[in-house]
Design a protein around this motif. Sequence first.
Motif, mmCIF file in Angstrom:
data_model
loop_
_atom_site.group_PDB
_atom_site.id
_atom_site.type_symbol
_atom_site.label_atom_id
_atom_site.label_comp_id
_atom_site.label_asym_id
_atom_site.label_seq_id
_atom_site.Cartn_x
_atom_site.Cartn_y
_atom_site.Cartn_z
ATOM 1 N N HIS A 8 0.812 -1.220 0.000
ATOM 2 C CA HIS A 8 0.000 0.000 0.000
ATOM 3 C C HIS A 8 0.845 1.270 0.000
ATOM 4 O O HIS A 8 0.295 2.371 -0.021
ATOM 5 N N ASP A 9 2.184 1.121 -0.018
ATOM 6 C CA ASP A 9 3.071 2.284 -0.005
ATOM 7 C C ASP A 9 3.433 2.793 -1.398
ATOM 8 O O ASP A 9 4.212 3.726 -1.521
ATOM 9 N N PHE A 10 2.900 2.182 -2.437
ATOM 10 C CA PHE A 10 3.198 2.647 -3.790
ATOM 11 C C PHE A 10 2.603 4.033 -4.010
ATOM 12 O O PHE A 10 1.484 4.299 -3.572
ATOM 13 N N PRO A 11 3.320 4.903 -4.705
ATOM 14 C CA PRO A 11 2.743 6.228 -4.986
ATOM 15 C C PRO A 11 1.607 6.116 -6.009
ATOM 16 O O PRO A 11 1.624 5.251 -6.881
ATOM 17 N N LEU A 12 0.636 6.993 -5.869
ATOM 18 C CA LEU A 12 -0.496 7.026 -6.798
ATOM 19 C C LEU A 12 -0.287 8.145 -7.807
ATOM 20 O O LEU A 12 0.187 9.226 -7.449
ATOM 21 N N PRO A 13 -0.658 7.931 -9.068
ATOM 22 C CA PRO A 13 -0.577 8.996 -10.070
ATOM 23 C C PRO A 13 -1.497 10.158 -9.690
ATOM 24 O O PRO A 13 -2.488 9.969 -8.972
ATOM 25 N N GLN A 14 -1.178 11.327 -10.182
ATOM 26 C CA GLN A 14 -1.985 12.522 -9.901
ATOM 27 C C GLN A 14 -3.380 12.432 -10.507
ATOM 28 O O GLN A 14 -4.357 12.776 -9.871
ATOM 29 N N ASN A 15 -3.471 12.033 -11.767
ATOM 30 C CA ASN A 15 -4.747 12.008 -12.473
ATOM 31 C C ASN A 15 -5.265 10.585 -12.592
ATOM 32 O O ASN A 15 -4.916 9.867 -13.517
ATOM 33 N N LEU A 16 -6.098 10.197 -11.647
ATOM 34 C CA LEU A 16 -6.667 8.858 -11.669
ATOM 35 C C LEU A 16 -7.834 8.793 -12.650
ATOM 36 O O LEU A 16 -8.618 9.743 -12.749
ATOM 37 N N ARG A 17 -7.923 7.673 -13.364
ATOM 38 C CA ARG A 17 -9.033 7.452 -14.297
ATOM 39 C C ARG A 17 -10.080 6.578 -13.623
ATOM 40 O O ARG A 17 -9.744 5.650 -12.890
ATOM 41 N N ASP A 18 -11.340 6.865 -13.895
ATOM 42 C CA ASP A 18 -12.430 6.097 -13.302
ATOM 43 C C ASP A 18 -12.552 4.720 -13.919
ATOM 44 O O ASP A 18 -12.298 4.519 -15.110
ATOM 45 N N SER A 19 -12.948 3.772 -13.088
ATOM 46 C CA SER A 19 -13.338 2.440 -13.536
ATOM 47 C C SER A 19 -14.355 1.927 -12.521
ATOM 48 O O SER A 19 -14.523 2.511 -11.449
ATOM 49 N N ALA A 20 -15.034 0.848 -12.875
ATOM 50 C CA ALA A 20 -16.049 0.303 -11.975
ATOM 51 C C ALA A 20 -16.047 -1.209 -12.067
ATOM 52 O O ALA A 20 -15.753 -1.779 -13.121
ATOM 53 N N VAL A 21 -16.352 -1.858 -10.938
ATOM 54 C CA VAL A 21 -16.458 -3.310 -10.906
ATOM 55 C C VAL A 21 -17.752 -3.694 -10.192
ATOM 56 O O VAL A 21 -18.261 -2.956 -9.351
ATOM 57 N N LEU A 22 -18.238 -4.888 -10.540
ATOM 58 C CA LEU A 22 -19.356 -5.485 -9.835
ATOM 59 C C LEU A 22 -18.795 -6.536 -8.891
ATOM 60 O O LEU A 22 -17.945 -7.341 -9.296
ATOM 61 N N VAL A 23 -19.253 -6.513 -7.637
ATOM 62 C CA VAL A 23 -18.890 -7.542 -6.660
ATOM 63 C C VAL A 23 -20.132 -8.437 -6.538
ATOM 64 O O VAL A 23 -21.033 -8.155 -5.753
ATOM 65 N N PRO A 24 -20.208 -9.497 -7.365
ATOM 66 C CA PRO A 24 -21.401 -10.338 -7.383
ATOM 67 C C PRO A 24 -21.414 -11.343 -6.225
ATOM 68 O O PRO A 24 -20.413 -12.002 -5.960
ATOM 69 N N VAL A 25 -22.560 -11.436 -5.551
ATOM 70 C CA VAL A 25 -22.737 -12.403 -4.468
ATOM 71 C C VAL A 25 -24.082 -13.096 -4.633
ATOM 72 O O VAL A 25 -25.016 -12.532 -5.204
ATOM 73 N N PHE A 26 -24.159 -14.326 -4.128
ATOM 74 C CA PHE A 26 -25.425 -15.063 -4.149
ATOM 75 C C PHE A 26 -25.365 -16.149 -3.084
ATOM 76 O O PHE A 26 -24.298 -16.474 -2.572
ATOM 77 N N ARG A 27 -26.528 -16.702 -2.759
ATOM 78 C CA ARG A 27 -26.594 -17.871 -1.867
ATOM 79 C C ARG A 27 -26.754 -19.108 -2.733
ATOM 80 O O ARG A 27 -27.602 -19.153 -3.614
ATOM 81 N N ASP A 28 -25.925 -20.112 -2.446
ATOM 82 C CA ASP A 28 -26.024 -21.358 -3.201
ATOM 83 C C ASP A 28 -27.168 -22.215 -2.639
ATOM 84 O O ASP A 28 -27.859 -21.806 -1.690
ATOM 85 N N ALA A 29 -27.351 -23.400 -3.199
ATOM 86 C CA ALA A 29 -28.450 -24.284 -2.797
ATOM 87 C C ALA A 29 -28.370 -24.662 -1.323
ATOM 88 O O ALA A 29 -29.397 -24.930 -0.690
ATOM 89 N N ALA A 30 -27.170 -24.664 -0.752
ATOM 90 C CA ALA A 30 -26.985 -24.996 0.663
ATOM 91 C C ALA A 30 -27.144 -23.770 1.573
ATOM 92 O O ALA A 30 -26.976 -23.873 2.786
#
Length: 188
Positions: A8-30
């Motif tokens: 987590h100590d890596f430097p971050l660029p000044q101009n970050l670009r947006d992105s998005a992810v889905l964190v999919p969750v579900f309940r299985d048969a059990a």
Amino acid sequence: MAELLSIHDFPLPQNLRDSAVLVPVFRDAAGEVQVVMVRRTAYGVHGGQLAFPGGKPEPTDADLRATALREAFEEVHLPPAQVQLLAALPTVAVPSGFRISPFLGRIERPARWQWQAREVDEVLEIPLRHLADELNHTEETWNLPGWPGPRRVPFYRVGGEAAYPLWGASYRIIQPLIPRLLAGEWEI
């Protein structure tokens, strides 16, 4: 002796670009909560890594929620109609120059997973209880190509025999979410 830095100590660029992810969750048969992730194909900057379906916004996306849903459909053929968005999760900035907006979504699991072979090698269903088990959580010193030196990297071991490391941005998204899912903050 020099102090060993964290991933987590890596430097971050000044101009970050947006992105998005889905964190999919579900309940299985059990009745077990499952977290869905993809393993990226071997090429590219994130080759072979575990990730949530997602990517950069397109001009046709109304917002980052739409980006997450579109990307999930493109990568793992998960129709937006089979996703109920439950929450916008905290954004995660990464050294590769992106600000990732994750969205938690309860899904109707497809009868059979399909994926875009150019980007995804496999779809993984990871039991929440596996991620919550401290025996599957560890930290090691890594020194990957392009890094200025060794770093301490926390990660989860997932995927059975193959034991893929779930680390980096995906780790930073899922790690604070695990106790919230275990506490039943959302109906899954």
